[in-house]
Write a protein that holds these residues in place. Structure first.
Motif, PDB file in Angstrom:
ATOM      1  N   ASN A  57       1.095  -1.408   0.139  1.00 35.99           N
ATOM      2  CA  ASN A  57      -0.119  -0.166  -0.062  1.00 35.99           C
ATOM      3  C   ASN A  57       0.669   1.246   0.280  1.00 35.99           C
ATOM      4  OD1 ASN A  57       1.181  -0.374   2.423  1.00 35.99           O
ATOM      5  ND2 ASN A  57      -1.183  -0.018   4.003  1.00 35.99           N
ATOM      6  N   GLY A  58       2.538   1.189   0.207  1.00 38.95           N
ATOM      7  CA  GLY A  58       2.570   2.397   0.582  1.00 38.95           C
ATOM      8  C   GLY A  58       3.485   3.304   1.244  1.00 38.95           C
ATOM      9  N   VAL A  59       2.941   1.960   2.151  1.00 35.86           N
ATOM     10  CA  VAL A  59       3.414   2.244   3.278  1.00 35.86           C
ATOM     11  C   VAL A  59       4.397   0.969   4.294  1.00 35.86           C
ATOM     12  CG1 VAL A  59       2.903   2.448   6.205  1.00 35.86           C
ATOM     13  CG2 VAL A  59       1.211   4.246   3.478  1.00 35.86           C
ATOM     14  N   PRO A  62       5.949  -1.057  -0.586  1.00 34.33           N
ATOM     15  CA  PRO A  62       5.919  -0.376  -2.300  1.00 34.33           C
ATOM     16  C   PRO A  62       4.384  -1.079  -2.243  1.00 34.33           C
ATOM     17  CG  PRO A  62       7.784  -2.825  -2.569  1.00 34.33           C
ATOM     18  CD  PRO A  62       7.330  -2.846  -1.002  1.00 34.33           C
ATOM     19  N   ILE A  63       3.784   0.085  -3.420  1.00 35.52           N
ATOM     20  CA  ILE A  63       3.222  -0.163  -4.096  1.00 35.52           C
ATOM     21  C   ILE A  63       2.814  -1.253  -5.388  1.00 35.52           C
ATOM     22  CG2 ILE A  63       1.457   2.040  -3.625  1.00 35.52           C
ATOM     23  CD1 ILE A  63       2.478   2.867  -6.258  1.00 35.52           C
ATOM     24  N   VAL A  64       1.883  -1.562  -6.060  1.00 36.87           N
ATOM     25  CA  VAL A  64       2.302  -2.713  -7.212  1.00 36.87           C
ATOM     26  C   VAL A  64       1.957  -1.126  -7.954  1.00 36.87           C
ATOM     27  CG1 VAL A  64       1.436  -4.454  -8.759  1.00 36.87           C
ATOM     28  CG2 VAL A  64       2.168  -4.710  -6.030  1.00 36.87           C
ATOM     29  N   THR A  65       2.667  -1.407  -9.098  1.00 37.77           N
ATOM     30  CA  THR A  65       2.511  -0.358 -10.659  1.00 37.77           C
ATOM     31  C   THR A  65       2.107  -1.858 -11.276  1.00 37.77           C
ATOM     32  OG1 THR A  65       4.590  -1.140 -11.517  1.00 37.77           O
ATOM     33  CG2 THR A  65       4.294   1.048  -9.822  1.00 37.77           C
ATOM     34  N   CYS A  66       1.803  -0.688 -12.961  1.00 35.65           N
ATOM     35  CA  CYS A  66       0.961  -1.936 -13.632  1.00 35.65           C
ATOM     36  C   CYS A  66       1.512  -2.368 -14.125  1.00 35.65           C
ATOM     37  CB  CYS A  66      -0.332  -1.154 -14.325  1.00 35.65           C
ATOM     38  SG  CYS A  66       0.499   0.202 -15.486  1.00 35.65           S
ATOM     39  N   MET A  67       3.477  -1.910 -14.540  1.00 36.96           N
ATOM     40  CA  MET A  67       4.323  -2.461 -14.797  1.00 36.96           C
ATOM     41  C   MET A  67       4.977  -3.469 -14.015  1.00 36.96           C
ATOM     42  SD  MET A  67       3.783  -1.496 -17.870  1.00 36.96           S
ATOM     43  CE  MET A  67       5.129  -1.528 -19.045  1.00 36.96           C
ATOM     44  N   CYS A 108      -9.749   4.409 -11.441  1.00 36.12           N
ATOM     45  CA  CYS A 108      -9.814   5.198 -12.896  1.00 36.12           C
ATOM     46  C   CYS A 108      -9.106   3.868 -13.619  1.00 36.12           C
ATOM     47  CB  CYS A 108      -9.412   6.692 -12.970  1.00 36.12           C
ATOM     48  SG  CYS A 108      -7.581   6.665 -12.331  1.00 36.12           S
ATOM     49  N   PRO A 109      -8.879   3.936 -14.327  1.00 34.83           N
ATOM     50  CA  PRO A 109      -8.222   2.941 -15.499  1.00 34.83           C
ATOM     51  C   PRO A 109      -6.588   2.498 -14.951  1.00 34.83           C
ATOM     52  CG  PRO A 109      -9.244   4.246 -16.891  1.00 34.83           C
ATOM     53  CD  PRO A 109      -9.687   4.852 -15.946  1.00 34.83           C
ATOM     54  N   GLY A 110      -6.163   1.664 -14.715  1.00 37.28           N
ATOM     55  CA  GLY A 110      -4.941   1.394 -14.326  1.00 37.28           C
ATOM     56  C   GLY A 110      -4.945   1.644 -12.850  1.00 37.28           C
ATOM     57  N   ASN A 111      -5.668   1.897 -11.837  1.00 33.16           N
ATOM     58  CA  ASN A 111      -5.838   2.307 -11.109  1.00 33.16           C
ATOM     59  C   ASN A 111      -6.071   1.484  -9.514  1.00 33.16           C
ATOM     60  OD1 ASN A 111      -3.449   4.285 -10.266  1.00 33.16           O
ATOM     61  ND2 ASN A 111      -4.773   5.195 -11.431  1.00 33.16           N
ATOM     62  N   LYS A 112      -6.175   0.370  -8.780  1.00 39.82           N
ATOM     63  CA  LYS A 112      -7.660   0.260  -7.681  1.00 39.82           C
ATOM     64  C   LYS A 112      -6.759  -0.049  -7.107  1.00 39.82           C
ATOM     65  CE  LYS A 112      -6.716  -4.487 -10.409  1.00 39.82           C
ATOM     66  NZ  LYS A 112      -6.478  -5.428 -11.248  1.00 39.82           N
ATOM     67  N   ARG A 113      -7.077  -0.740  -5.892  1.00 38.90           N
ATOM     68  CA  ARG A 113      -7.319  -1.313  -4.372  1.00 38.90           C
ATOM     69  C   ARG A 113      -7.567  -2.519  -4.119  1.00 38.90           C
ATOM     70  NH1 ARG A 113      -9.532   2.335  -0.487  1.00 38.90           N
ATOM     71  NH2 ARG A 113      -7.903   3.344  -0.761  1.00 38.90           N
ATOM     72  N   ILE A 114      -6.868  -3.430  -4.053  1.00 41.68           N
ATOM     73  CA  ILE A 114      -7.360  -5.230  -4.206  1.00 41.68           C
ATOM     74  C   ILE A 114      -7.421  -5.625  -2.506  1.00 41.68           C
ATOM     75  CG2 ILE A 114      -7.042  -7.787  -4.257  1.00 41.68           C
ATOM     76  CD1 ILE A 114      -5.717  -6.574  -7.180  1.00 41.68           C
ATOM     77  N   ILE A 134      -4.168  -5.596   2.128  1.00 48.86           N
ATOM     78  CA  ILE A 134      -4.495  -4.758   0.775  1.00 48.86           C
ATOM     79  C   ILE A 134      -3.183  -4.220  -0.020  1.00 48.86           C
ATOM     80  CG2 ILE A 134      -4.658  -1.925   0.879  1.00 48.86           C
ATOM     81  CD1 ILE A 134      -6.689  -3.695   2.795  1.00 48.86           C
ATOM     82  N   ILE A 135      -3.679  -4.297  -1.125  1.00 51.39           N
ATOM     83  CA  ILE A 135      -2.894  -4.169  -2.358  1.00 51.39           C
ATOM     84  C   ILE A 135      -2.785  -2.971  -3.582  1.00 51.39           C
ATOM     85  CG2 ILE A 135      -1.524  -4.545  -4.905  1.00 51.39           C
ATOM     86  CD1 ILE A 135      -2.563  -8.060  -2.950  1.00 51.39           C
ATOM     87  N   MET A 136      -1.982  -2.102  -3.387  1.00 47.30           N
ATOM     88  CA  MET A 136      -2.724  -0.403  -3.963  1.00 47.30           C
ATOM     89  C   MET A 136      -1.847  -1.245  -5.530  1.00 47.30           C
ATOM     90  SD  MET A 136      -4.669   1.296  -2.843  1.00 47.30           S
ATOM     91  CE  MET A 136      -4.539   2.607  -3.190  1.00 47.30           C
ATOM     92  N   VAL A 137      -3.159  -0.971  -6.672  1.00 45.27           N
ATOM     93  CA  VAL A 137      -2.049  -0.966  -8.153  1.00 45.27           C
ATOM     94  C   VAL A 137      -2.326   0.927  -8.694  1.00 45.27           C
ATOM     95  CG1 VAL A 137      -1.534  -1.745 -10.524  1.00 45.27           C
ATOM     96  CG2 VAL A 137      -2.867  -3.341  -8.323  1.00 45.27           C
ATOM     97  N   GLN A 138      -0.865   1.202  -9.375  1.00 44.70           N
ATOM     98  CA  GLN A 138      -1.056   2.339  -9.252  1.00 44.70           C
ATOM     99  C   GLN A 138      -0.665   2.592 -10.736  1.00 44.70           C
ATOM    100  OE1 GLN A 138       0.234   4.955  -6.377  1.00 44.70           O
ATOM    101  NE2 GLN A 138      -2.034   5.654  -5.146  1.00 44.70           N
ATOM    102  N   ASP A 139      -1.035   3.459 -11.374  1.00 47.50           N
ATOM    103  CA  ASP A 139      -0.775   4.123 -13.107  1.00 47.50           C
ATOM    104  C   ASP A 139       0.842   4.992 -12.837  1.00 47.50           C
ATOM    105  OD1 ASP A 139       0.482   4.291 -15.442  1.00 47.50           O
ATOM    106  OD2 ASP A 139      -1.974   4.928 -16.630  1.00 47.50           O
TER     107      ASP A 139
END
Length: 181
Positions: A57-59, A62-67, A108-114, A134-139
């Motif tokens: 979650n970035g805390v 690290p967050i998961v980027t779409c790449m 929004c496209p490319g960003n989600k919270r799981i 918690i998994i944050m996916v960010q573009d």
């Protein structure tokens, strides 16, 4: 001095997950053979020994980027026992199995919270532990221009202070959202 191992799985309720029956053999110079049988027991591990993956979650992590390779547990982590992943196919003596369920919200496209809900079950006792991850996916990757010439030339119409310019189609793609811009 040599040995052979016979791996034996024990049943639930014994306090042990398994044992190795190790047979040692020693041969002297006269060809006389002595043997010794040694039993190595594996204590049953408990659900309290399970280590769950950290939040991405970035805390906490690290967050998961779409790449980054996606949200598969091989990328985001899974429950472990002694550093060995319980998911997807833990092979061992532990009688502890792991699975998960994902609930996600897209921003929004490319960003989600799981919210990944891990459930670990002791196959002998039917006891379980459930822990959310918690998994944050960010573009975080900008669009890439496919066609953007650095120079555009036009012609000036003599005597009328105007000109003609042919603008090429300029386009870009976004790897995370899949949009063509």
């Amino acid at each position: 001095l040599t040995y052979t191992d016979n791996v034996i799985r024990t049943t639930c309720g014994t306090g042990f997950s398994g044992r190795i029956e190790r047979t040692w053999e020693a041969t002297d110079s006269a060809g006389m053979v002595g043997t010794c049988v040694q039993n190595i027991y594996f204590e049953k591990q408990s659900l309290a020994d399970v280590v769950f993956p950290t939040n991405r979650n970035g805390v906490d992590g690290p967050i998961v980027t779409c790449m980054d390779g996606g949200t598969d547990p091989s990328n985001t982590g899974s429950p472990t026992l002694d550093g060995n992943a319980l998911y997807p196919n833990f092979i061992g003596f532990c009688e502890i199995d792991a699975g998960f369920r994902d609930d996600s919200v897209s921003f929004c496209p490319g960003n989600k919270r799981i919210v990944r809900t891990w459930t670990v079950v002791d196959a002998c006792t039917a006891d379980s532990r459930t822990v959310p991850q918690i998994i944050m996916v960010q573009d975080t990757t900008p669009p890439v221009f496919v066609n953007c010439p650095d120079t555009i030339r036009g012609t000036v119409d003599a005597g009328i202070c105007s000109g003609t310019v042919d603008f090429p189609a300029i386009s870009a793609t976004d790897a995370c959202s899949g949009a063509n811009i």
